[in-house]
Enzyme design. Structure first.
Site, mmCIF file in Angstrom:
data_model
loop_
_atom_site.group_PDB
_atom_site.id
_atom_site.type_symbol
_atom_site.label_atom_id
_atom_site.label_comp_id
_atom_site.label_asym_id
_atom_site.label_seq_id
_atom_site.Cartn_x
_atom_site.Cartn_y
_atom_site.Cartn_z
ATOM 1 N N HIS A 219 27.290 -9.362 17.213
ATOM 2 C CA HIS A 219 29.318 -9.924 17.499
ATOM 3 C C HIS A 219 30.200 -8.461 16.910
ATOM 4 C CE1 HIS A 219 31.993 -12.176 20.303
ATOM 5 N NE2 HIS A 219 32.733 -12.321 19.276
ATOM 6 N N HIS B 36 33.442 -14.634 26.971
ATOM 7 C CA HIS B 36 33.481 -15.978 25.921
ATOM 8 C C HIS B 36 32.522 -16.261 26.067
ATOM 9 C CE1 HIS B 36 36.669 -17.647 22.380
ATOM 10 N NE2 HIS B 36 35.777 -16.482 22.688
#
Lengths: 809, 228
Positions: free
Chosen positions: A74, A120
């Site tokens: 990430h 998200h």
């Protein structure tokens, strides 16, 4: 308040000591290594050993945690970095390329447009309302951090089929969360897409894009420079929520993870923080600022120091916390929302205190900028972490993961199965067996059009955007539902056109072409709305990068996107990658989503997709196409995507777009709509429904084409095609301009009546040819072969009620 | 004419309201922070849309305790024009300056879009530029816009022509389709729709302009009366 003297004194005492302290309840460095505890903190064994080698000692628990999050997929982009570097990122229009919190393009008149999109997905799969809301909040902060006043949101969403109650729950809560945050902060949500496909059933995609405006010469960066400058944390207090959010997004099945890794948003605080930070940046006393998003304090401090090539030290006792007893580890990894890390000019501390007090927000002076290249953390008078910033950020591992193209057998299996398709069409016709011959074919085609219009991916999305405030800020020129949104830019005579696009089905069938189409379609949407595409942001949503087929998809999609970006002059200025989108062992369709920003030079250029004027002509700009590769109609008929990606030629695309934009700017176009999912038939139906006017369209091709050929003409998703509505007065000018530019352009029909009718004029011997400049067919013409004819009210019923009906359950 | 737009923490249509006033009337507009108590220098006060103090409790429930509302109440008593739009309407009912209250929409969702309104009373200082019975188009954007009051209050509102606008068709479940009401002295008006978002051609409607034009005209006339 300056760092107190105790901390200062103790720092001196510890300056040269290694960080070996650890809280009593945390495992010791030796235990971390012995029991492989680093794996729980997000490091693989080789990564952990690399850390040990780099530090020349065993990292303690906090330090292992820092490496764990910053070296996560990430934060570090370790699997994708190799490919991301190949994106074109420059151009005279680019004021800020990738690497900052958001990219910025120049629209002239001294105005820059900052924008970025972020995924998200994983949090939204677990807690859809908060997952989506915090996605919006996070991207909002990324944009205002640049010193930009946010002016619009867009959201690109993917879900499973709406027949699944769990999908309906995810869908309604994601929409609720996006609205809940965006409406409260007062930024209009003006566009995006929603696609429903089996592939996303257990792994929805929630990609939020934010767009802001700023003076072109006043870009604020996420940089921690100037030795001795004070570092502040402002906004919300730090709590225990969201710990491990970044690592959680980077591996494994989100459903197996704890809910506590999902953050909770507070849009009211987000709004105040935005106002306070913009006011603070306006003073000119801010050196650098960054959102505390994924990996919170860790990534913001390390990345800001990395950009400056320096170091940073933090006194964690000074972090405003929500509860007692928080450990350094928890403070560093917390992903509590609505927090920013701000570096101010030394001596200007009071400016920050005053502004934050006015807005009633927390502020803590928690550290200072150093020049020793270390991220050093103090807690209760001791050094609890002391690691080189370079090692954390710049030296994060880069993986060249194995890639594997699909086998010949797999490629063969993707080809359109003509027999199967013929069989399905037959059964469709049988379903209409009661009707007379000829009539059955027409009814079948009409049925197909209804079916596609009612497919939630195609159908009207008003159910979604009715829940978003689309007009706050009073600058929405074109809201959701047209090809692109158009937002007026206050203080100028211009507007920006905004669109997102991405078709996972195409990318699955052909990653390279599918990637290119995503870029081309988003740009085409901008053009149809009267804008010149300037640059893109993206969210690259893919499956597990450790799967070589997924890496192949990624590599090819990035290559295809790059090719289209170059040809259309839309460099990549920001973006994000989301891997590990998989559930129950299945990788999602590779889904790169592109967000494009264009400039509309005058509000009068803003163009919508609904028909406007009875009697005007309908033109098809771009090459004719009857191929069914990758089309929705084939998927609907056979239950799976088949074939190659739709036909796409990047040069033809560039020509078509440049002609269309020139025509719109000359004021020759009444309405424009790009041909995309569902093909020409759906594009025409949408123009009819949005405009409340019918059309008669004549097809002049082979004599008595088969049903399959008709389906091809109606529903082909061949690219680079735009439908234009042009008044009779301007017809010659438009056709001449297209011809001069070498772009195919033909009159295919006329806006009239209350139905959409598509007829084959070749069947009527006396009818006009395809080269005709006016549609010569009249409803009463003898012998014409009517392919389909449906009243607008019926089209509208399918189109507008599909999603509301599905959600009634 | 001097206008004030009140800014609560969480107001988000404050700039839009000020922009509309400037665009339509060319007048001066001050942004007034919620801590200000004295509003006596203003001829008109707008409470804008948004989510004052986050509206986590009930829309407008916290805002009514803010210092600026003391000034708003005083000004209202003096006859100053007070216009509450959306959240501003909610604040006015919470503050007791207008009767009734705004509940969650009957369909439980936020609703945004262009709606048709019927001008019920064109004799108010806020509506004089409209024709009675005229249908106008103005956008809404709210989650809690369902106007509610008990029957006696509604009858009272109707009897004294204090219902300014009604929705044409169902929008949020408001009783008697009420979209906007005035106080008994007609100088305070609250409405859920956003006239400030319908003031320029490209906004798809210019029907909101006349709210501000009416207010300006009222002030001009009143000035003449006072001068006389």
């Amino acid at each position: 308040m300056p760092a107190d003297s105790t901390t200062q004194g103790q720092r001196t005492a510890h300056e040269k000591s290694m960080a070996t302290t650890h809280a009593a309840n945390e495992p010791s460095p030796e235990q971390i290594r012995e029991h492989g505890l680093y794996e729980k903190l997000g490091l693989t064994a080789p990564e952990y050993e690399a850390v040990v080698k780099r530090l020349r000692r065993l990292p303690n628990y906090v330090e292992t945690g820092l490496f764990g999050v910053l070296w996560s997929e990430h934060c570090s982009y370790k699997s994708s970095r190799k490919y991301l570097k190949t994106f074109p990122t420059t151009g005279p229009q680019v004021l800020q390329g990738p690497g900052e919190n958001a990219g910025v393009v120049d629209i002239g008149e001294g105005v820059g447009i900052a924008f970025k999109m972020e995924s998200h997905n994983h949090p939204s799969a677990v807690e859809p309302y908060q997952g989506a809301a915090t996605g919006v909040g996070g991207i909002l902060r990324d944009v205002f951090t640049m010193g930009a006043r946010p002016i619009a949101f867009l959201d690109s969403l993917r879900f499973g089929p709406l027949t699944d109650p769990h999908t309906r729950y995810l869908f309604s809560h994601v929409v609720g969360g996006i609205g809940g945050y965006g409406n409260c902060v007062g930024i209009p949500t003006v566009g995006g897409e929603a696609v429903f496909d089996e592939s996303y059933r257990y792994n929805p995609l929630v990609n939020a894009m934010c767009v802001g405006m700023l003076p072109a010469d006043k870009i604020v960066k996420g940089i921690a420079s100037g030795v001795g400058n004070p570092v502040f944390v402002v906004g919300s207090r730090t709590g225990r929520d969201g710990i491990h959010g970044a690592t959680f997004a980077s591996a494994e099945d989100p459903h197996e993870k704890e809910r506590s890794a999902v953050q909770v948003g507070d849009p009211f605080l987000g709004k105040l923080l935005m106002e306070a930070c913009l006011e603070l940046m306006e003073t000119g006393a801010v050196v650098g600022i960054q959102d505390m998003g994924a990996a919170g304090l860790t990534s913001s401090s390390a990345e800001m120091a990395s950009r400056a090539g320096g170091g940073i030290e933090l006194y964690l006792d000074k972090v405003p916390v929500r509860e007692d007893g928080m450990t350094p580890y928890e403070m560093m990894l917390s992903e509590s929302q609505e927090r920013m890390l701000v570096v101010m000019e030394k001596g200007k501390e009071q400016v920050a205190f005053d502004i934050l007090e006015k807005w009633g927000l927390q502020i803590g002076e928690i550290g200072r900028v150093t020049d020793d290249g270390m991220l050093r953390l103090y807690f209760r008078g001791e050094v609890v972490a002391d690691v080189p910033v370079m090692a954390l950020v710049d030296e994060a591992p880069v993986y060249d993961r194995p890639t594997e193209p699909p086998s010949q057998a797999e490629l063969a299996a993707r080809k359109i199965d003509e027999d199967e398709l013929a069989q399905r069409i037959d059964s469709l016709l049988q379903g209409e067996a009661t009707a007379a011959t000829g009539r059955a074919e027409r009814t079948a085609l009409e049925e197909l059009l209804r079916l596609i219009l009612a497919h939630p991916s195609v159908a009207d999305k008003r159910w979604i955007h009715r829940q978003y405030d689309t007009t706050v800020r009073a600058s929405t020129v074109v809201g959701p539902g047209s090809d692109a949104a158009v937002i007026a830019v206050p203080g100028t005579t211009k507007a920006v056109a905004l669109a997102t696009d991405g078709n996972g089905r195409y990318v699955r069938l052909n990653p390279r072409v599918g990637g290119a189409i995503a870029v081309a379609e988003a740009a085409r949407n901008i053009v149809c709305s009267g804008g010149k595409p300037l640059a893109i942001t993206n969210c690259l949503n893919f499956g597990n990068p450790e799967n070589p087929s997924v890496m192949h998809q990624f590599k090819e999609a990035v290559a295809g996107m790059s090719e289209a970006c170059l040809a259309l002059d839309t460099p990549v200025v920001s973006g994000n990658v989301s891997f590990y989108n998989q559930s129950r062992g299945e990788d999602i369709y590779p889904t790169p989503v592109v967000g494009t920003v264009g400039v509309v030079e005058a509000l009068s250029h803003a163009t919508k997709s609904g028909f406007k004027q009875d009697g005007s002509s309908v033109l098809l700009l771009g090459p004719p196409d009857a191929g069914l590769d990758g089309s929705l109609v084939v998927q609907l008929l056979t239950g799976r995507p088949q074939g190659d990606a739709p036909r796409f030629d990047v040069d033809a695309e560039a020509r078509v777009q440049s002609v269309a934009l020139a025509l719109i700017r000359r004021g020759l176009v009444l309405s424009a709509h790009d041909v995309s999912e569902g093909g020409i038939a759906v594009a025409l139906a949408e123009m009819c429904v949005s405009g409340g006017m019918g059309a008669i369209v004549s097809v002049a091709g082979a004599l008595q084409p088969s049903v399959a050929e008709r389906i091809g003409w109606l529903f082909s998703e061949g690219q680079s095609r735009i439908l234009l509505e042009v008044s009779q007065d301007h017809l010659d000018a438009v056709l001449t301009a297209a011809q001069e530019a070498g772009a195919p352009c033909a009159v295919i029909g006329r806006v009239t009546g209350n139905s959409l009718t598509i007829v084959d004029t070749a069947a009527a011997g006396a009818a006009t040819s395809g080269a005709s400049r006016t549609a010569g067919w009249e409803p009463q013409s003898e012998g014409a072969d009517v392919w389909l004819s449906l009243p607008i009210t019926e089209l509208e019923d399918e189109y507008k009620n599909a999603i509301p009906k599905a959600m009634e359950h | 004419m001097k206008w004030a737009v009140v800014v609560f923490p969480g107001s988000n249509c404050d700039e839009d309201a000020a922009g509309a006033v400037r665009r339509v009337t060319g007048d001066e507009v001050d942004m007034v922070w919620h801590t200000t108590r004295d509003l006596s220098e203003y001829d008109a006060i707008i409470l804008p849309g948004g989510f004052s103090y986050g509206d986590y409790l009930r829309s407008g429930a916290i805002a009514r305790f803010s210092p600026v509302m003391e000034g708003v109440k005083e000004a209202a008593e003096q006859g100053t024009l007070v216009l509450g739009i959306c959240n501003g309407f909610q604040v006015l009912t919470e503050a007791g300056l207008l009767p009734g209250g705004l509940l969650g929409n009957h369909h439980l969702q936020f609703t945004c879009g262009m709606v048709e309104l019927r001008v019920e009373n064109a004799n108010l200082p806020f509506t004089s530029a409209y024709q009675e019975g005229e249908i106008i188009r103005v956008p809404v954007a709210h989650g809690e816009g369902r106007y509610y009051a008990d029957e006696p209050v509604l009858d009272e509102l109707a009897m004294h022509n204090r219902i300014a606008f009604t929705y044409q068709g169902e929008v949020n479940g408001s009783v008697r389709n009420i979209a906007g009401i005035a106080n008994d002295t007609a100088n305070v008006l609250g409405l859920m729709p956003h006239p400030e978002r319908a003031v320029v051609e490209w906004m798809d409607s210019v029907d909101g302009r006349r709210v501000f034009e009416s207010m300006a005209a009222y002030h001009a006339k009143r000035g003449v009366v006072h001068a006389g």
